[in-house]
Write a protein that holds these residues in place. Structure first.
Motif, PDB file in Angstrom:
ATOM      1  N   LEU A  56      -4.328   1.528  -2.900  1.00 26.92           N
ATOM      2  CA  LEU A  56      -5.052   1.918  -1.692  1.00 26.92           C
ATOM      3  C   LEU A  56      -5.242   3.424  -1.561  1.00 26.92           C
ATOM      4  CD1 LEU A  56      -3.229  -0.509   0.773  1.00 26.92           C
ATOM      5  CD2 LEU A  56      -5.415  -0.877  -0.391  1.00 26.92           C
ATOM      6  N   VAL A  57      -4.366   4.207  -2.223  1.00 24.24           N
ATOM      7  CA  VAL A  57      -4.401   5.660  -2.070  1.00 24.24           C
ATOM      8  C   VAL A  57      -4.273   6.317  -3.441  1.00 24.24           C
ATOM      9  CG1 VAL A  57      -3.263   7.676  -1.037  1.00 24.24           C
ATOM     10  CG2 VAL A  57      -3.360   5.507   0.226  1.00 24.24           C
ATOM     11  N   GLN A  58      -5.111   7.311  -3.665  1.00 24.79           N
ATOM     12  CA  GLN A  58      -4.998   8.144  -4.863  1.00 24.79           C
ATOM     13  C   GLN A  58      -4.380   9.467  -4.458  1.00 24.79           C
ATOM     14  OE1 GLN A  58      -9.022   8.352  -6.385  1.00 24.79           O
ATOM     15  NE2 GLN A  58      -8.712   6.588  -7.751  1.00 24.79           N
ATOM     16  N   ARG A  59      -3.309   9.851  -5.160  1.00 35.23           N
ATOM     17  CA  ARG A  59      -2.594  11.079  -4.829  1.00 35.23           C
ATOM     18  C   ARG A  59      -2.954  12.160  -5.837  1.00 35.23           C
ATOM     19  NH1 ARG A  59       0.088   6.615  -4.574  1.00 35.23           N
ATOM     20  NH2 ARG A  59       1.217   5.936  -2.707  1.00 35.23           N
ATOM     21  N   SER A  60      -3.059  13.384  -5.348  1.00 38.69           N
ATOM     22  CA  SER A  60      -3.336  14.528  -6.217  1.00 38.69           C
ATOM     23  C   SER A  60      -2.596  15.734  -5.663  1.00 38.69           C
ATOM     24  CB  SER A  60      -4.853  14.804  -6.278  1.00 38.69           C
ATOM     25  OG  SER A  60      -5.306  15.251  -5.011  1.00 38.69           O
ATOM     26  N   GLY A  61      -2.718  16.834  -6.374  1.00 43.75           N
ATOM     27  CA  GLY A  61      -2.038  18.040  -5.915  1.00 43.75           C
ATOM     28  C   GLY A  61      -2.600  18.567  -4.609  1.00 43.75           C
ATOM     29  N   THR A  62      -3.830  18.193  -4.286  1.00 38.83           N
ATOM     30  CA  THR A  62      -4.461  18.709  -3.054  1.00 38.83           C
ATOM     31  C   THR A  62      -4.323  17.760  -1.871  1.00 38.83           C
ATOM     32  OG1 THR A  62      -6.573  17.758  -3.725  1.00 38.83           O
ATOM     33  CG2 THR A  62      -6.124  20.053  -4.371  1.00 38.83           C
ATOM     34  N   GLY A  63      -3.769  16.558  -2.113  1.00 40.00           N
ATOM     35  CA  GLY A  63      -3.647  15.641  -0.986  1.00 40.00           C
ATOM     36  C   GLY A  63      -3.792  14.192  -1.426  1.00 40.00           C
ATOM     37  N   SER A  64      -4.171  13.342  -0.514  1.00 39.09           N
ATOM     38  CA  SER A  64      -4.310  11.910  -0.773  1.00 39.09           C
ATOM     39  C   SER A  64      -5.637  11.422  -0.200  1.00 39.09           C
ATOM     40  CB  SER A  64      -3.158  11.122  -0.117  1.00 39.09           C
ATOM     41  OG  SER A  64      -1.907  11.551  -0.615  1.00 39.09           O
ATOM     42  N   VAL A  65      -6.322  10.600  -0.985  1.00 40.77           N
ATOM     43  CA  VAL A  65      -7.578  10.017  -0.517  1.00 40.77           C
ATOM     44  C   VAL A  65      -7.525   8.511  -0.721  1.00 40.77           C
ATOM     45  CG1 VAL A  65      -8.960  12.090  -0.959  1.00 40.77           C
ATOM     46  CG2 VAL A  65      -8.680  10.364  -2.755  1.00 40.77           C
ATOM     47  N   LEU A  66      -8.257   7.791   0.112  1.00 45.42           N
ATOM     48  CA  LEU A  66      -8.271   6.346  -0.007  1.00 45.42           C
ATOM     49  C   LEU A  66      -9.179   5.908  -1.147  1.00 45.42           C
ATOM     50  CD1 LEU A  66      -8.447   5.110   3.706  1.00 45.42           C
ATOM     51  CD2 LEU A  66      -6.464   5.811   2.361  1.00 45.42           C
ATOM     52  N   THR A  67      -8.744   4.871  -1.849  1.00 51.30           N
ATOM     53  CA  THR A  67      -9.581   4.242  -2.872  1.00 51.30           C
ATOM     54  C   THR A  67     -10.622   3.382  -2.152  1.00 51.30           C
ATOM     55  OG1 THR A  67      -8.166   2.288  -2.988  1.00 51.30           O
ATOM     56  CG2 THR A  67      -7.596   4.144  -4.435  1.00 51.30           C
ATOM     57  N   PRO A  68     -11.624   2.877  -2.856  1.00 50.47           N
ATOM     58  CA  PRO A  68     -12.591   1.972  -2.206  1.00 50.47           C
ATOM     59  C   PRO A  68     -11.910   0.781  -1.536  1.00 50.47           C
ATOM     60  CG  PRO A  68     -13.426   2.676  -4.325  1.00 50.47           C
ATOM     61  CD  PRO A  68     -12.023   3.212  -4.240  1.00 50.47           C
ATOM     62  N   GLN A  69     -10.849   0.230  -2.204  1.00 54.72           N
ATOM     63  CA  GLN A  69     -10.114  -0.866  -1.579  1.00 54.72           C
ATOM     64  C   GLN A  69      -9.396  -0.376  -0.311  1.00 54.72           C
ATOM     65  OE1 GLN A  69     -10.036   0.102  -4.749  1.00 54.72           O
ATOM     66  NE2 GLN A  69      -9.580  -1.609  -6.171  1.00 54.72           N
ATOM     67  N   GLY A  70      -8.879   0.844  -0.405  1.00 56.13           N
ATOM     68  CA  GLY A  70      -8.205   1.424   0.761  1.00 56.13           C
ATOM     69  C   GLY A  70      -9.166   1.637   1.916  1.00 56.13           C
ATOM     70  N   GLU A  71     -10.394   2.035   1.593  1.00 50.79           N
ATOM     71  CA  GLU A  71     -11.403   2.238   2.640  1.00 50.79           C
ATOM     72  C   GLU A  71     -11.740   0.909   3.326  1.00 50.79           C
ATOM     73  OE1 GLU A  71     -12.565   4.829   3.930  1.00 50.79           O
ATOM     74  OE2 GLU A  71     -12.216   6.462   2.502  1.00 50.79           O
ATOM     75  N   ILE A  72     -11.840  -0.172   2.539  1.00 50.09           N
ATOM     76  CA  ILE A  72     -12.132  -1.485   3.128  1.00 50.09           C
ATOM     77  C   ILE A  72     -11.034  -1.875   4.114  1.00 50.09           C
ATOM     78  CG2 ILE A  72     -12.293  -3.960   2.626  1.00 50.09           C
ATOM     79  CD1 ILE A  72     -13.650  -3.201  -0.031  1.00 50.09           C
ATOM     80  N   LEU A  73      -9.781  -1.764   3.680  1.00 50.04           N
ATOM     81  CA  LEU A  73      -8.672  -2.145   4.540  1.00 50.04           C
ATOM     82  C   LEU A  73      -8.561  -1.212   5.746  1.00 50.04           C
ATOM     83  CD1 LEU A  73      -6.340  -4.076   5.014  1.00 50.04           C
ATOM     84  CD2 LEU A  73      -4.878  -2.560   3.633  1.00 50.04           C
ATOM     85  N   CYS A  74      -8.830   0.075   5.533  1.00 55.11           N
ATOM     86  CA  CYS A  74      -8.743   1.042   6.633  1.00 55.11           C
ATOM     87  C   CYS A  74      -9.784   0.749   7.701  1.00 55.11           C
ATOM     88  CB  CYS A  74      -8.915   2.456   6.075  1.00 55.11           C
ATOM     89  SG  CYS A  74      -8.734   3.746   7.346  1.00 55.11           S
ATOM     90  N   ARG A  75     -10.998   0.384   7.268  1.00 57.27           N
ATOM     91  CA  ARG A  75     -12.048   0.062   8.239  1.00 57.27           C
ATOM     92  C   ARG A  75     -11.640  -1.133   9.108  1.00 57.27           C
ATOM     93  NH1 ARG A  75     -15.697  -0.502   4.858  1.00 57.27           N
ATOM     94  NH2 ARG A  75     -15.936  -2.777   4.745  1.00 57.27           N
ATOM     95  N   ARG A  76     -11.075  -2.148   8.486  1.00 54.28           N
ATOM     96  CA  ARG A  76     -10.601  -3.311   9.236  1.00 54.28           C
ATOM     97  C   ARG A  76      -9.394  -2.950  10.105  1.00 54.28           C
ATOM     98  NH1 ARG A  76     -14.504  -7.204   9.370  1.00 54.28           N
ATOM     99  NH2 ARG A  76     -15.436  -7.429   7.300  1.00 54.28           N
ATOM    100  N   ALA A  77      -8.538  -2.085   9.588  1.00 53.05           N
ATOM    101  CA  ALA A  77      -7.347  -1.681  10.344  1.00 53.05           C
ATOM    102  C   ALA A  77      -7.742  -0.971  11.628  1.00 53.05           C
ATOM    103  CB  ALA A  77      -6.471  -0.775   9.482  1.00 53.05           C
ATOM    104  N   ARG A  78      -8.774  -0.156  11.564  1.00 54.94           N
ATOM    105  CA  ARG A  78      -9.240   0.536  12.769  1.00 54.94           C
ATOM    106  C   ARG A  78      -9.675  -0.474  13.828  1.00 54.94           C
ATOM    107  NH1 ARG A  78     -10.100   6.045  11.847  1.00 54.94           N
ATOM    108  NH2 ARG A  78     -10.305   6.609   9.643  1.00 54.94           N
ATOM    109  N   LEU A  79     -10.363  -1.535  13.389  1.00 54.82           N
ATOM    110  CA  LEU A  79     -10.817  -2.555  14.331  1.00 54.82           C
ATOM    111  C   LEU A  79      -9.629  -3.289  14.950  1.00 54.82           C
ATOM    112  CD1 LEU A  79     -13.832  -4.074  12.347  1.00 54.82           C
ATOM    113  CD2 LEU A  79     -13.919  -2.483  14.270  1.00 54.82           C
ATOM    114  N   VAL A  80      -8.652  -3.625  14.112  1.00 55.64           N
ATOM    115  CA  VAL A  80      -7.463  -4.329  14.617  1.00 55.64           C
ATOM    116  C   VAL A  80      -6.737  -3.474  15.641  1.00 55.64           C
ATOM    117  CG1 VAL A  80      -5.173  -5.191  13.989  1.00 55.64           C
ATOM    118  CG2 VAL A  80      -7.153  -5.745  12.562  1.00 55.64           C
TER     119      VAL A  80
END
Length: 312
Positions: A56-80
């Motif tokens: 769900l999350v890709q980590r790097s030295g500059t921070g963390s970003v959501l993967t496409p799967q993470g974005e799908i779940l995050c969008r639904r999580a906001r609704l919930v």
């Protein structure tokens, strides 16, 4: 990946973390936003990814970003989370009496003025409360109230007449004789029995509580009952006949007070000595009124006080 339903494998705290990650771009800042330690946030994210079987999350030295799967779940999580927030607000409004639904039973005496004006006030003070209003006779309404299909009943009742019900008296009705504005009797300053009995009346049918009170009044006055071509408890029928004929309508003063103000009807200066139960609101003794029902009862009280003021 587990075959159990997704809602069995994830927690709300994990969804809040995912949304915070999306907004902050950092696991540390996301942990601070939801008030947990970074190790706890790391563990929650690992459990969420294990539960979903997705990265769900890709980590790097500059921070963390959501993967496409993470974005799908995050969008639904906001609704919930938004739905839960709305539910929390609605529950708070329900407990405060600002939201909810009431089913109100009314007898004909309360439909011309009391219940409609109380409802109009309720719409202003608590617009999230919805209502269903059912009109009927007292026998049917009592059955519905005891069965739980209505929450409150408004009509004429004596306190204590039914041990299963709680009754709050609101006010005593004052009855007058209503006629159309151009009725011949409106020219008389002090009409007597012989004057008012010279015209037809509309009376409630047998079985309606007001009828025996009227019959008792005629007996006490030692006069014969008036000619009654129509018997009805319908406000609309009474009003229409009154406006379009010389028929006389015995009624509570509040029933046609707006028509009197508009110059459409007139109340004769004739005293009707009736003994009737007070206008009351009734609910089942074992079912405490909901906050929404209590809010409506309060509006009934306010309108009732206004009615009493107009009677004096």
């Amino acid at each position: 990946m587990s075959t159990s339903p997704l809602h069995h494998r994830i927690r709300l705290s994990q969804l809040r973390l995912l949304v915070a990650l999306s907004e902050t771009g950092s696991l540390q800042r996301a942990a601070e936003a939801i008030h947990v330690t970074q190790p706890a946030a790391t563990k929650a994210l690992q459990q969420l990814e294990q539960g979903t079987g997705e990265v769900l999350v890709q980590r790097s030295g500059t921070g963390s970003v959501l993967t496409p799967q993470g974005e799908i779940l995050c969008r639904r999580a906001r609704l919930v989370l938004a739905e839960l927030q709305d539910a929390e607000k609605e529950l708070g409004m329900w407990h405060s009496g600002a939201a909810g639904h009431i089913t109100i039973g009314t007898l004909p005496v309360s439909t011309p003025y009391l219940v409609p004006f109380a409802l109009s006030q309720l719409l202003q003070t608590a617009p999230r409360i919805t209502t269903t209003v059912l009109e009927g006779n007292s026998d049917a309404m009592f059955k519905d109230l005891k069965a739980g299909s209505i929450d409150l009943l408004v009509g004429r009742f004596y306190t204590g007449q039914d041990k299963e019900l709680s009754t709050e008296p609101l006010y005593e009705s004052v009855f007058r004789l209503g006629v159309r504005t151009a009725h011949p009797l409106t020219t008389l300053s002090h009409p007597g029995w012989s004057d008012v009995l010279a015209y037809p009346w509309i009376l409630p049918p047998a079985g309606v509580r007001t009828r025996p009170a009227l019959d008792d009044m005629f007996r006490r006055a030692l006069v014969a009952p008036p000619r009654t071509p129509v018997e009805s408890t319908s406000y609309l029928v009474m009003r229409s006949l009154m406006f379009n004929s010389d028929i006389i309508c015995p009624m509570p003063v509040e029933a046609f007070q707006d028509d009197v103000k508009l110059g459409l009807a007139q109340l004769l200066p004739f005293v009707l000595d009736l003994t009737l139960p007070p206008i009351s609101v009734v609910w089942h003794e074992k079912r405490e009124p909901t906050p929404a029902a209590r809010a409506f009862i309060e509006q009934l009280r306010l309108v009732s006080r206004r009615i009493v003021d107009t009677q004096t």
